[in-house]
Structures are given as structure tokens and as C-alpha cells.
Motif scaffolding. Structure first.
Motif, short mmCIF file in Angstrom:
data_model
loop_
_atom_site.label_atom_id
_atom_site.label_comp_id
_atom_site.label_asym_id
_atom_site.label_seq_id
_atom_site.Cartn_x
_atom_site.Cartn_y
_atom_site.Cartn_z
N SER A 298 0.83 -1.19 0.00
CA SER A 298 0.00 0.00 0.00
C SER A 298 0.87 1.25 0.00
O SER A 298 2.05 1.23 0.33
N LYS A 299 0.22 2.31 -0.42
CA LYS A 299 0.89 3.55 -0.77
C LYS A 299 1.77 4.15 0.32
O LYS A 299 2.73 4.85 0.01
N GLU A 300 1.45 3.89 1.60
CA GLU A 300 2.25 4.53 2.64
C GLU A 300 3.70 4.03 2.63
O GLU A 300 4.56 4.61 3.28
N PHE A 301 3.97 2.96 1.85
CA PHE A 301 5.35 2.47 1.76
C PHE A 301 6.09 3.02 0.54
O PHE A 301 7.22 2.62 0.27
N GLU A 302 5.45 3.91 -0.17
CA GLU A 302 6.01 4.36 -1.44
C GLU A 302 7.42 4.96 -1.31
O GLU A 302 8.29 4.72 -2.14
N LEU A 303 7.63 5.74 -0.23
CA LEU A 303 8.95 6.37 -0.05
C LEU A 303 10.04 5.34 0.27
O LEU A 303 11.23 5.63 0.17
N ARG A 304 9.64 4.14 0.68
CA ARG A 304 10.62 3.12 1.04
C ARG A 304 11.12 2.36 -0.18
O ARG A 304 12.07 1.59 -0.09
N LYS A 305 10.51 2.60 -1.33
CA LYS A 305 10.93 1.92 -2.56
C LYS A 305 12.40 2.21 -2.84
O LYS A 305 13.19 1.30 -3.14
N GLU A 306 12.77 3.47 -2.72
CA GLU A 306 14.15 3.88 -3.02
C GLU A 306 15.15 3.14 -2.14
O GLU A 306 16.19 2.68 -2.59
N LEU A 307 14.78 3.00 -0.86
CA LEU A 307 15.66 2.32 0.09
C LEU A 307 15.79 0.83 -0.24
O LEU A 307 16.89 0.27 -0.23
N ILE A 308 14.66 0.20 -0.53
CA ILE A 308 14.69 -1.23 -0.82
C ILE A 308 15.57 -1.49 -2.06
O ILE A 308 16.40 -2.40 -2.06
N ASP A 309 15.41 -0.65 -3.06
CA ASP A 309 16.28 -0.77 -4.25
C ASP A 309 17.75 -0.55 -3.88
O ASP A 309 18.62 -1.27 -4.36
N ALA A 310 18.00 0.44 -3.01
CA ALA A 310 19.39 0.75 -2.65
C ALA A 310 20.04 -0.40 -1.88
O ALA A 310 21.21 -0.73 -2.10
N ILE A 311 19.28 -1.03 -0.99
CA ILE A 311 19.82 -2.18 -0.23
C ILE A 311 20.20 -3.30 -1.19
O ILE A 311 21.29 -3.88 -1.12
N LEU A 312 19.30 -3.57 -2.14
CA LEU A 312 19.56 -4.67 -3.08
C LEU A 312 20.72 -4.33 -4.02
O LEU A 312 21.54 -5.20 -4.34
N ASP A 313 20.82 -3.06 -4.42
CA ASP A 313 21.96 -2.65 -5.25
C ASP A 313 23.26 -2.84 -4.49
O ASP A 313 24.25 -3.32 -5.04
N ALA A 314 23.25 -2.45 -3.21
CA ALA A 314 24.47 -2.55 -2.39
C ALA A 314 24.92 -3.99 -2.25
O ALA A 314 26.10 -4.27 -2.06
N LEU A 315 23.98 -4.92 -2.34
CA LEU A 315 24.30 -6.35 -2.19
C LEU A 315 24.40 -7.04 -3.55
O LEU A 315 24.57 -8.26 -3.62
N ASP A 316 24.21 -6.26 -4.61
CA ASP A 316 24.23 -6.80 -5.96
C ASP A 316 23.20 -7.93 -6.13
O ASP A 316 23.48 -8.98 -6.68
N MET A 317 22.02 -7.68 -5.58
CA MET A 317 20.95 -8.69 -5.66
C MET A 317 19.86 -8.23 -6.63
O MET A 317 19.67 -7.04 -6.85
N ARG A 318 19.10 -9.21 -7.12
CA ARG A 318 18.02 -8.95 -8.07
C ARG A 318 16.92 -8.09 -7.42
O ARG A 318 16.51 -8.34 -6.29
N LYS A 319 16.43 -7.08 -8.17
CA LYS A 319 15.38 -6.21 -7.63
C LYS A 319 14.04 -6.54 -8.29
O LYS A 319 13.96 -6.63 -9.50
N PRO A 320 12.99 -6.69 -7.49
CA PRO A 320 11.66 -6.88 -8.09
C PRO A 320 11.07 -5.53 -8.50
O PRO A 320 11.53 -4.48 -8.04
N TYR A 321 10.04 -5.58 -9.34
CA TYR A 321 9.26 -4.37 -9.63
C TYR A 321 8.42 -4.08 -8.37
O TYR A 321 7.82 -4.97 -7.80
N GLN A 322 8.38 -2.82 -7.95
CA GLN A 322 7.57 -2.47 -6.79
C GLN A 322 6.39 -1.58 -7.22
O GLN A 322 6.61 -0.55 -7.84
#
Ligand SMILES: [Zn+2]
Length: 569
Positions: A298-322
Motif C-alpha cells: 500500500s501507498k504509505e510504503f512508497e517512499l521506502r521503494k528507493e531504500l529497498i532498491d538501494a539495499i539490493l543494489d548494495a548487495l548486488d541482488m536482483r530487484k523486483p518491480y515495486q
């Protein structure tokens, strides 16, 4: 008019005629043309003439001729239609491949499931279905302080009731070793650090966008502090933070928490762990390792998208579409635990299944059908505007499901006694449904009846009333008790046609009428009405949980032999 448009009109006319026993109409085709070709909206007169000519010709053809022309000229019309109904409201998923979509529903077992959970579960599950993919239920259980087996169980029961099926069921806590491994990887690559600042210092730095002293510690010190988090540090004394950007406009990115210490016993793994991943860390890692391709929340997590992508980038892991959808709430029926829990503690609301609440248990108890919830949620689709729906919106869907299957029974409230003289009948048979064949019931009668107080108020001496399913009665006495003479089948125009209950076998029950829990911010002290009412003896034969319609009152659900709950009108 060019030939292309004439061909288009002929195609529409043939299709429409073929679907409607060989006949179509000018105005239907005109509507379709103006709907799909806006350029003709200024040329209605000209296009109407052309349509009229073509429609006349098409209507002269036999169905066989129409079909053979469609087969020859427009074979695309004969292809089986895709299942559009299932897709109702949900747009296509970006980058989705048939058979390869993986979605999930990750509830935190920290409360009873409600209509908001239903929305998240239904949208994610519909997407998996739409693409023949896989759907995962993941209990997001990494905050032992708030989570209980009781809630875990309630979520499973609620989902089962909604008819949602999963291809895989797991708990986030199954993967604690993976979180530790990834956490250490982040520390060792300098992308995370242990912060031992006090809570208010951390908030102050976040507000002022300043790095704290710990962010300059070297990897060796961070590793030592991580080990200390397992033993020495107390909860709140140390956290692991992601090296985001303390200057970022998105406050979520200002070195957020990845791990914290919680000493509470976890409801399944006990006290095996005390360093627990934060929501962001847990979601990022789990979605990636579970193979989730499309993650909707749900929408209240929208700002956390950037962070979730950044964590996965930092670990070189696959990112899902959010993706994101709006929260669903009913007007005057809050879903927040912070609001509901105190009401229960104060005794203003009986329990989580109180029919005034939007929890799944309460909706079920009130008589809302899971199919209606699904249809309702699909009708809202994926709009991002927050939905504060009136409960009536769900009622409209529910009515369609309960109307066909609800037996019609008589019930009177604020009962008044009516004695009917000259009545020779000893029993009467009444059909259980006005249209559908749902059998009949036999009611034994004598001269004593109950009618409802509301009807009694309109009855005057000398007038006739119709007792539904029985006959007319001519009223001879009004007052605290009523009396009348049986007339039998008489003229029923312009006389009250009312339900009744036979006094000799009347069954008393409590009728619970839930109303809006909150008016604006204020708790509605009159949100639960309780009436003592009489119903026919057939009520006792109904199954517990069966939906009925009390004639001229509304749909109700049998809660027990002695209690019914009003569902809606
Ligand atoms: Zn610090």
C-alpha cells in the motif's frame, strides 16, 4: 464518407446483429462509432445516414449469411474473448511474462486481519492468477515485541475464509541466517555501520542531515560492535544503519535502520536470536531471494521503494518491480490497532469480531460474503487515490450474493398483540423465497398474533390490513392490544401489507444492529443497537451462520439460536 469507415460500420453492425439474433439498431452502432471515433462527433448527421443504410442491409441478412460474412471478412471477431472479467480493474503488469510472475502477500502477525489486508492479498493473488504465476504467503515476523501466534493464526483463518490460495507459505524468520550473512556483507563492504548514538541524537542528526560519529568507524570496529550486539549491548544501545545519504530529501534514505536488538521471545523461534532485521531489510532480502517479480504494497510504503532498491543494489541482488495501491478503509470504521485496541480494553467494543469493525472476522459475522469482498476490491482496481469507501459500497456487492440464497422469514420488533377472530385456519404454508424455489415452511396459527410496533402505529379502527401470506383482517379494536375479524382474500390495494408472528410459537431473539463506529473523530456511543424481537419458529431450523432476509427489515445473519446480526438493508 470513405470506404474504411463504411467497412468499420459494417463490421460493428454484423458483430452486434450476430450477437443479438440477427438484428441490430442504428443507435447502438452510432454510439459505438462516436465512442471509438471521436472525429465523427461533429458529423453526427452524415454518419447517421450511412449507419442507417448499412444497418438496414445487415438486418436483411439471415444469421447464417451474417456469420459467413464475418468468417470471410472479419474472422478476428470469432476468436474466443479473453477472460476480461478476471482482469477487471487491474492494469497489465510492467515486464510481466506469462507463467513467470511471482507475487506475495507479507502480513505482519501483529493484529487481526482486516479489509486492508484483504485488498493486499487479493490484488497480489489476482496478479499471480492473471499471469499463471506463483503466489507466496510470507508471515513478516521479525518484530517479536508485537507479534503473536494468535494473530498468525487469525491471518491464516481470514485468508482461508476469503478463499485465497497460496503456492508457498513461509515465515521471514526462516531466513535469519541469510539476514545475518547479508548484514555482515554490508558491514564488510562499508555500506552499513553500527551506530551507538542515543535515540534522540539520531533523530536530531536526521533532522539536521548530519552524519554521526559512528559513521566514521572502520570496518573492524563495526564488526566488533556487531558481535557486541549479540551479547553486551542492551536493546536501544546499538543499531545497524545502512549508509544511505544523510543529505537526502527522502528522509527514509538518511542512514536507516537495518537491524536492532529485541530481547522479547519470538512466537516460533523463541530466544534464539536477539538481533532482528528491520522491515526494510526484511522485505528487500525476502522479495529478492523468494524470486518475487512484482511486489505490491500500500501507498504509505512508497517512499521506502528507493531504500529497498538501494539495499539490493548494495548487495548486488536482483530487484523486483515495486508497485503501490491505495489503502482501503470504510468511512467511520477505522482499521488501526491503535484505535481498536483501546476500545476493546474499555469495553466499548466486545472483541475483534464485533460486527461494527472492519476486521475479516467481524465482516464474516455480520454476513458479508467473501466473494462480495473480492468483487468489491477488484472494482476499486489499482487506483492510488486513498479510498475511504462508504460501507454501502460493499453492501451493494454483498446484496447480489445474499439475495438469491436468503430465506425470507417474518420478524417483528416492538411487538404488539393482535387477536384475529373467526379464523378457521390452524396452519399456513409460506414460500421461503419469492422467486427461487427454496421450499415452503408451515406455520401453526391460532387467534393470537404479534405485529410490529411500527406497523401498529399506522393502524386505525375500521380499516383493513393484510397479514402477508395469510389474508385480510378488518380491525375492530386498537390500543395497547389490537383485535380484528378475519376477512380472508380481499382487496389488497392501498392497505398495509405487513409481516406477523404467531404468538403460540413465537421465538424471541436479540437483534444486533451495527452502526457507524465513528462520526468523524468521535466514537459513536449509539453505534450498537440491540432489539428484543420475535421471529417465526423456523428460525430455529436455520443453520448457524445462515443469511436470511427478515421481510420488510433487511438481510441478517443467524449468529446463534438466540441472536441475529443485521447485515444491511
Ligand atoms: Zn551514531
Amino acid at each position: 464518407m470513405d470506404d474504411d469507415i463504411k467497412k468499420e460500420i459494417r463490421k460493428m453492425a454484423l458483430q452486434n446483429a450476430f450477437e443479438h439474433d440477427g438484428q441490430t439498431q442504428d443507435k447502438i452502432i452510432l454510439g459505438k462509432i462516436l465512442g471509438t471515433k471521436p472525429e465523427f462527433r461533429t458529423k453526427v448527421k452524415e454518419i447517421s445516414e450511412v449507419i442507417s443504410e448499412i444497418v438496414a442491409l445487415v438486418n436483411q441478412l439471415s444469421s447464417e449469411e451474417q456469420q459467413s460474412e464475418i468468417e470471410k471478412e472479419f474472422p478476428e471477431l470469432l476468436k474466443p474473448k479473453e477472460k476480461v472479467e478476471e482482469k477487471e480493474g487491474l492494469p497489465d503488469l510492467p515486464g510481466a511474462e506469462q507463467g513467470k510472475v511471482v507475487t506475495r502477500f507479507p502480513p505482519e502477525p501483529n493484529g487481526y486481519p482486516h479489509i486492508g489486508h484483504a485488498k493486499a492479498a487479493i490484488i497480489n493473488s489476482e496478479y499471480a492468477k492473471m499471469y499463471g504465476g506463483k503466489f507466496i504467503l510470507r508471515m513478516d515476523d521479525t518484530n517479536p515485541e508485537a507479534e503473536r501466534m494468535e494473530y498468525h493464526a487469525a491471518i491464516k483463518v481470514g485468508l482461508e475464509w476469503l478463499g485465497i490460495q497460496f503456492d508457498q507459505v513461509k515465515s521471514t524468520s526462516d531466513d535469519m541466517e541469510v539476514f545475518y550473512e547479508k548484514g555482515k556483507e554490508l558491514i564488510n563492504s562499508g555500506k552499513a555501520y553500527v551506530c551507538t548514538c542515543k535515540r534522540d541524537e539520531i533523530s536530531k542528526n536526521r533532522r539536521e542531515r548530519k552524519d554521526c560519529k559512528c559513521s566514521f568507524d572502520d570496518i573492524e570496529k563495526n564488526n566488533k560492535n556487531w558481535d557486541k550486539m549479540n551479547e553486551k549491548f542492551k536493546p536501544g544501545e546499538a543499531i545497524v544503519r545502512f549508509r544511505g545519504d544523510m543529505k537526502a530529501d527522502n528522509a527514509v534514505m538518511r542512514d536507516p535502520v537495518l537491524f536492532r536488538i529485541i530481547d522479547e521471545k519470538h512466537y516460533t523461534v523463541g530466544d534464539k536470536y536477539r538481533i532482528w532485521p528491520s522491515y526494510d531489510m526484511a522485505v528487500a532480502i525476502e522479495d529478492s531471494i523468494d524470486g518475487v517479480t512484482h511486489a505490491f504494497r500500500s501507498k504509505e510504503f512508497e517512499l521506502r521503494k528507493e531504500l529497498i532498491d538501494a539495499i539490493l543494489d548494495a548487495l548486488d541482488m536482483r530487484k523486483p518491480y515495486q508497485g503501490f495501491f491505495s489503502r482501503l478503509e470504510f468511512k467511520g470504521m477505522p482499521i488501526s490497532k491503535r484505535i481498536i485496541k483501546p476500545l476493546i480494553e474499555e469495553g466499548k467494543v466486545s472483541w475483534y469480531d464485533d460486527p461494527r469493525l472492519p476486521t475479516l472476522e467481524a465482516l464474516r459475522r455480520r454476513g458479508v460474503k467473501p466473494e462480495a469482498i473480492r468483487k468489491f476490491i477488484m472494482s476499486l482496481g489499482l487506483t492510488k487515490a486513498n479510498t475511504l469507501a462508504p460501507f454501502d459500497a460493499l453492501e451493494a456487492f454483498n446484496r447480489k450474493f445474499v439475495d438469491a440464497t436468503s430465506k425470507r422469514l417474518f420478524m417483528v420488533s416492538h411487538a404488539k398483540k393482535l387477536t384475529v377472530n373467526n379464523l378457521s385456519l390452524t396452519a399456513v404454508e409460506i414460500p421461503n423465497h419469492p422467486v427461487n424455489d427454496m421450499g415452503k415452511r408451515k406455520i401453526e396459527i391460532d387467534s393470537g398474533f404479534y405485529i410490529s410496533g411500527e406497523d401498529a402505529e399506522t393502524i386505525k379502527e375500521g380499516m383493513q390490513i393484510r397479514l402477508l401470506g395469510l389474508g385480510n383482517v378488518s380491525i375492530t379494536k386498537v390500543g395497547s392490544e389490537f383485535e380484528g375479524d378475519f376477512v380472508g382474500d380481499g382487496d389488497t390495494t392501498n392497505i398495509p401489507k405487513i409481516q406477523w408472528v404467531s404468538e403460540k410459537n413465537a421465538h424471541e431473539i436479540k437483534m444486533i444492529i451495527p452502526k457507524t463506529l465513528f462520526n468523524g473523530e468521535e466514537f459513536n456511543e449509539d453505534s450498537l443497537e440491540e432489539l428484543d424481537v420475535y421471529t417465526e419458529p423456523h428460525y430455529l431450523q436455520l443453520k448457524e451462520g445462515e443469511e436470511i432476509q427478515f421481510v420488510r427489515f433487511g438481510y441478517c445473519r443467524k449468529d446463534s439460536q438466540n441472536q441475529a446480526i443485521f447485515t444491511h438493508k
